[in-house]
Design a protein around this motif. Structure first.
Motif, PDB file in Angstrom:
ATOM      1  N   VAL A  99       0.724  -1.167  -0.147  1.00  0.00           N
ATOM      2  CA  VAL A  99       0.007  -0.185  -0.105  1.00  0.00           C
ATOM      3  C   VAL A  99       0.988   1.293   0.090  1.00  0.00           C
ATOM      4  N   GLU A 100       0.336   2.242  -0.525  1.00  0.00           N
ATOM      5  CA  GLU A 100       0.950   3.662  -0.302  1.00  0.00           C
ATOM      6  C   GLU A 100      -0.121   4.674  -0.101  1.00  0.00           C
ATOM      7  N   VAL A 101       0.121   5.453   0.768  1.00  0.00           N
ATOM      8  CA  VAL A 101      -0.755   6.567   1.423  1.00  0.00           C
ATOM      9  C   VAL A 101       0.099   7.807   1.449  1.00  0.00           C
ATOM     10  N   SER A 102      -0.589   8.983   1.524  1.00  0.00           N
ATOM     11  CA  SER A 102       0.382  10.449   1.574  1.00  0.00           C
ATOM     12  C   SER A 102      -0.690  11.230   2.346  1.00  0.00           C
ATOM     13  N   GLY A 103       0.224  12.226   2.756  1.00  0.00           N
ATOM     14  CA  GLY A 103      -0.538  13.365   3.421  1.00  0.00           C
ATOM     15  C   GLY A 103       0.330  14.449   4.037  1.00  0.00           C
ATOM     16  N   ALA A 104      -0.238  15.096   4.976  1.00  0.00           N
ATOM     17  CA  ALA A 104       0.363  16.427   5.507  1.00  0.00           C
ATOM     18  C   ALA A 104       0.564  16.427   6.723  1.00  0.00           C
ATOM     19  N   THR A 105       1.390  17.134   7.404  1.00  0.00           N
ATOM     20  CA  THR A 105       1.404  17.215   8.816  1.00  0.00           C
ATOM     21  C   THR A 105       1.761  18.865   9.160  1.00  0.00           C
ATOM     22  N   PHE A 106       1.227  19.250   9.824  1.00  0.00           N
ATOM     23  CA  PHE A 106       1.561  20.864   9.996  1.00  0.00           C
ATOM     24  C   PHE A 106       1.623  20.876  11.425  1.00  0.00           C
ATOM     25  N   ALA A 107       2.814  21.526  11.899  1.00  0.00           N
ATOM     26  CA  ALA A 107       3.406  21.341  13.229  1.00  0.00           C
ATOM     27  C   ALA A 107       3.630  22.870  13.679  1.00  0.00           C
ATOM     28  N   VAL A 108       3.468  22.854  14.997  1.00  0.00           N
ATOM     29  CA  VAL A 108       3.561  24.135  15.907  1.00  0.00           C
ATOM     30  C   VAL A 108       4.876  23.877  16.842  1.00  0.00           C
ATOM     31  N   PHE A 109       5.650  24.648  16.644  1.00  0.00           N
ATOM     32  CA  PHE A 109       6.925  24.712  17.641  1.00  0.00           C
ATOM     33  C   PHE A 109       6.551  25.668  18.928  1.00  0.00           C
ATOM     34  N   ASP A 110       7.324  24.979  20.016  1.00  0.00           N
ATOM     35  CA  ASP A 110       7.447  26.081  21.178  1.00  0.00           C
ATOM     36  C   ASP A 110       8.929  25.642  21.458  1.00  0.00           C
ATOM     37  N   GLY A 111      10.044  26.626  20.913  1.00  0.00           N
ATOM     38  CA  GLY A 111      11.443  26.561  21.253  1.00  0.00           C
ATOM     39  C   GLY A 111      11.754  25.523  20.109  1.00  0.00           C
ATOM     40  N   ASP A 112      12.496  24.512  20.741  1.00  0.00           N
ATOM     41  CA  ASP A 112      13.120  23.277  19.915  1.00  0.00           C
ATOM     42  C   ASP A 112      12.058  22.283  19.598  1.00  0.00           C
ATOM     43  N   THR A 113      10.956  22.244  20.441  1.00  0.00           N
ATOM     44  CA  THR A 113      10.004  21.130  20.144  1.00  0.00           C
ATOM     45  C   THR A 113       8.724  21.201  19.734  1.00  0.00           C
ATOM     46  N   ILE A 114       8.113  20.379  19.178  1.00  0.00           N
ATOM     47  CA  ILE A 114       6.786  20.479  18.693  1.00  0.00           C
ATOM     48  C   ILE A 114       5.648  20.345  19.635  1.00  0.00           C
ATOM     49  N   THR A 115       4.832  21.387  19.729  1.00  0.00           N
ATOM     50  CA  THR A 115       3.822  21.156  20.523  1.00  0.00           C
ATOM     51  C   THR A 115       2.354  20.619  20.097  1.00  0.00           C
ATOM     52  N   GLU A 116       2.268  20.720  19.021  1.00  0.00           N
ATOM     53  CA  GLU A 116       1.048  20.183  18.369  1.00  0.00           C
ATOM     54  C   GLU A 116       1.339  19.985  16.899  1.00  0.00           C
ATOM     55  N   GLU A 117       0.510  19.034  16.363  1.00  0.00           N
ATOM     56  CA  GLU A 117       0.630  18.768  14.787  1.00  0.00           C
ATOM     57  C   GLU A 117      -0.820  18.565  14.406  1.00  0.00           C
ATOM     58  N   HIS A 118      -1.298  18.903  13.277  1.00  0.00           N
ATOM     59  CA  HIS A 118      -2.292  18.603  12.512  1.00  0.00           C
ATOM     60  C   HIS A 118      -2.021  17.758  11.513  1.00  0.00           C
ATOM     61  N   VAL A 119      -2.706  16.515  11.325  1.00  0.00           N
ATOM     62  CA  VAL A 119      -2.233  15.681  10.063  1.00  0.00           C
ATOM     63  C   VAL A 119      -3.494  15.359   9.480  1.00  0.00           C
ATOM     64  N   THR A 120      -3.243  15.325   8.042  1.00  0.00           N
ATOM     65  CA  THR A 120      -4.341  15.207   7.259  1.00  0.00           C
ATOM     66  C   THR A 120      -4.119  14.079   6.387  1.00  0.00           C
ATOM     67  N   TRP A 121      -4.889  13.198   6.063  1.00  0.00           N
ATOM     68  CA  TRP A 121      -4.342  12.140   4.923  1.00  0.00           C
ATOM     69  C   TRP A 121      -5.729  11.200   4.773  1.00  0.00           C
TER      70      TRP A 121
END
Length: 138
Positions: A99-121
């Motif tokens: 199988v092959e799937v694709s998508g996009a992830t939208f990330a929000v950083f606070d300093g050097d780390t990601i605090t939240e991601e919004h994922v669509t696929w």
């Protein structure tokens, strides 16, 4: 000096391609939240467990980061994954299908780390590739 882009790529590859989900601790904040397109939220531990579960069902899984765009405290990641279904997955018996799937992830950083991601696929692409559903032509 390690850039956000290289940190993301290294952690992503370690987790998705090699099953080293603890590598995500370098880029995901302890209070990390992942929002799915269906409104479902996942914390860091649950997200890591879902990767382990996915890799158990698709042990040859590879995920390619097609694009990463970083603007200040935000990142957009376009990706695709390929794997062979050789173990049970979400109650679906083994099909042996690739199988092959694709998508996009939208990330929000606070300093050097990601605090939240919004994922669509589109999970229908996965279910269709596993021959669980038929996606009609418009």
């Amino acid at each position: 000096m390690t850039t956000r882009r290289s940190q993301l790529e290294q952690a992503w590859n370690a987790a998705w391609d090699n099953g080293d989900v603890d590598a995500l601790d370098a880029v995901l904040a302890p209070g990390y939240v992942r929002y799915g397109s269906n409104g479902h939220t996942t914390d860091r531990a649950t997200f890591k467990a879902s990767i382990v579960s996915t890799r158990a069902a698709f042990p040859d899984l590879t995920t390619v980061v097609d694009d990463i765009l970083i603007d200040g405290d935000r990142a957009a990641i376009r990706w695709h994954s390929t794997g062979t279904h050789t173990g049970p997955f979400l109650g679906i018996p083994t099909t042996g299908r690739t199988v092959e799937v694709s998508g996009a992830t939208f990330a929000v950083f606070d300093g050097d780390t990601i605090t939240e991601e919004h994922v669509t696929w589109d999970p229908r692409a996965l279910l269709s590739a596993l021959n669980i559903i038929t996606v009609g032509q418009d």
